[in-house]
Enzyme design. Structure first.
Site, mmCIF file in Angstrom:
data_model
loop_
_atom_site.group_PDB
_atom_site.id
_atom_site.type_symbol
_atom_site.label_atom_id
_atom_site.label_comp_id
_atom_site.label_asym_id
_atom_site.label_seq_id
_atom_site.Cartn_x
_atom_site.Cartn_y
_atom_site.Cartn_z
ATOM 1 C CE1 TYR A 199 -4.773 -0.632 0.726
ATOM 2 C CE2 TYR A 199 -3.720 -3.350 0.908
ATOM 3 C CZ TYR A 199 -4.694 -2.559 0.987
ATOM 4 O OH TYR A 199 -5.856 -3.027 0.262
ATOM 5 C CE LYS A 239 2.728 6.162 11.013
ATOM 6 N NZ LYS A 239 1.922 6.294 10.142
ATOM 7 N NE ARG A 254 -7.805 9.217 13.034
ATOM 8 C CZ ARG A 254 -8.614 10.263 12.744
ATOM 9 N NH1 ARG A 254 -8.762 11.192 13.159
ATOM 10 N NH2 ARG A 254 -9.994 9.421 12.329
ATOM 11 C CB CYS A 310 -1.844 2.417 10.764
ATOM 12 S SG CYS A 310 -1.345 2.244 9.298
ATOM 13 C CE1 TYR A 316 -7.801 0.207 6.788
ATOM 14 C CE2 TYR A 316 -8.221 1.661 8.872
ATOM 15 C CZ TYR A 316 -8.165 0.658 7.471
ATOM 16 O OH TYR A 316 -7.178 1.955 7.180
ATOM 17 C CE LYS A 317 -9.705 4.739 6.169
ATOM 18 N NZ LYS A 317 -8.777 5.804 6.766
#
Ligand code: SAJ
Length: 439
Positions: free
Chosen positions: A10, A219, A226, A273, A329-330
């Site tokens: 990705y 990172k 979040r 992530c 997932y989203k």
């Protein structure tokens, strides 16, 4: 420059395409033979990324990007391989059953990074720049990337090392790759400057230079921030359910405060992530991270909470089949990695329920919705794909064995579904729960 990108997933593949378009001669490397064959034959393994198919076609057909199995000599090497989490080798499905397991027991699996770095040993030369883009625990660029090459006998004093974490949002990768600000951390001053100069050839956002360990931690801080904030929203949702309050309304009202921005509750945190990176901070300082660990525990438990709501919704019914709407997932992407939907599906299957899954973004679940809900005792909306908010309740009503629907994303118009005869529970909404489960 000649640029060799290791890992064509990705991040690596879009990065290779963008670098090629910027005028570099790019060699994309992946050890997966099937992927190399697919790309050489005009195929593409990444869906739903605006502009990527056209860009890939252009740079591959013009020979600006070549794809190969092994690295070749180059000026710049970019490493963009996966860094999953492991828990003593346990899979995600097994994790589901180990609710009690400690958050501090997860580790970063750096095996792909090690083998990618090792594959560079025969081709690295003096003055080359090696940039690690994969998300890693602090210290990895120094201890693992340079360390593996030192152990392999490479004279690393002549090589420049840097970490430049990717920060792009799946679903908007090409745009963000170019327009986001980029943090670049060098192991030395020269390495940081060399890496920044390279990224400035295609990044329109600011390229900011720091040291490698700071870049690694930055990172992780972004995604941990979040995760912790989503956990807060999820915890508020649980409180609201108990108090008979609607979390969706309450959060909207709280967010009218100029300095409050509560995120959305949901069935859990998925993706490769945010559900992973906080563990790399925990791993680096388990005794200093109780808040991050608690947030992970809250988010990791949400799929189980959805299942508990499901049993409340179907109380008194002999449940045979459920329909799950959304495997991603989203919203509006076709990516199942660490998806809470699949965790809910696994938990339901474990209790003997027949689970049918629908998802218009994932080929194997892309069937007519009517076929998937036919004969179902309940439907569960687990992904906030825009199309699910548009469903007309009457189109499903007569197909289902029972008119029951659980909305774990807060996207359905509850009144509309009730009017069509549905029993509805919305995650976070104590009001919908009280209506279905009288105190
Ligand atoms: N989610 C909620 N409530 C929310 C927001 C998200 O439950 O209010 C859930 C989503 O449904 C999903 C998960 O969280 O399951 C993560 O989704 P996301 O859109 O927040 O993030 P990712 O994982 O797709 O991408 C993140 C981004 N990081 C940040 O926003 C800080 C992206 O910029 C990173 O590049 C990416 O991780 C990455 O590769 O690290």
């Amino acid at each position: 420059m000649r640029v060799c990108v290791l890992g064509l997933g990705y991040i690596g593949f879009p990065t290779a395409c963008v670098a090629a378009m910027a005028g570099h001669e790019v060699i994309g490397v992946d050890t997966n033979h099937d992927l190399i064959d697919l790309l050489r034959n005009g195929g593409l393994h990444i869906r739903n990324e605006a502009g990527l198919a056209e860009l890939a076609q252009e740079v591959l057909s013009q020979g600006r990007l070549r794809v190969e199995i092994a690295p070749e000599p180059a000026d710049v090497f970019i490493i963009a391989v996966p860094t999953p989490r492991t828990n003593d080798g346990r899979t995600l499905q097994q994790d589901l059953k180990t609710e009690e397991c400690e958050e501090s027991s997860f580790r970063a699996d750096l095996s792909y990074v090690r083998s990618a770095v090792l594959s560079l040993a025969p081709v690295l030369g003096p003055g080359n720049l090696v940039v690690l883009e994969s998300t890693v625990p602090p210290g990895t660029t120094e201890k693992v990337v340079r360390g593996v090459l030192d152990d392999a006998g490479v004279n690393t004093s002549q090589v420049l090392f840097a970490h430049a974490p990717e920060r792009v949002l799946p679903g908007n990768i090409l745009y963000e790759l170019v327009h986001n600000d980029r943090i670049v951390g060098g192991l030395t001053y020269d390495a940081g400057e060399a890496a920044a100069a390279f990224y400035r050839t295609f990044v329109k956002g600011d390229v900011v230079v720091t040291d490698a360990t700071t870049a690694e931690l930055v990172k992780l801080m972004e995604n941990t921030y979040r995760d912790v904030n989503i956990a807060l929203a999820n915890e508020f949702a649980l409180v609201c359910e108990r108090l008979g309050v609607d979390a969706w309304e309450a959060i909207q009202l709280a967010n009218r405060h100029p300095r409050v921005k509560i995120l959305k509750p949901g069935p859990g945190v998925g993706g490769h992530c945010i559900a992973v990176d906080p563990y790399f901070v925990i791993e680096s300082a388990p005794d200093l991270t109780p808040l991050i660990q608690a947030a992970r525990r809250v988010n990791r438990r949400m799929p189980r909470h959805v299942v508990e709501l499901f049993w409340e919704l179907t109380r008194g019914i002999d449940v045979h089949k459920v329909a799950i709407l959304g495997a991603s997932y989203k919203a509006n992407v076709g990516d199942e990695r660490e998806s809470p939907s699949l965790q809910v599906a696994a938990l339901l299957q474990e209790s003997g329920v027949d689970v049918a899954i629908h998802d218009p973004y994932i080929a194997r679940y892309d069937r007519p919705l009517g076929d998937v809900v036919a004969g179902a005792d309940a439907a569960l909306v687990l992904t906030d794909h825009s199309v699910y908010a548009e469903i007309v309740p009457s189109t499903l009503a007569n197909l289902m064995s029972h008119r029951l629907i659980l909305d774990a994303r807060g996207i359905l118009d509850v009144e509309r579904w009730r009017t069509a005869g549905f029993g509805v529970i919305q995650l976070g909404s104590g009001r919908t729960r009280e209506a279905v489960v009288p105190a």
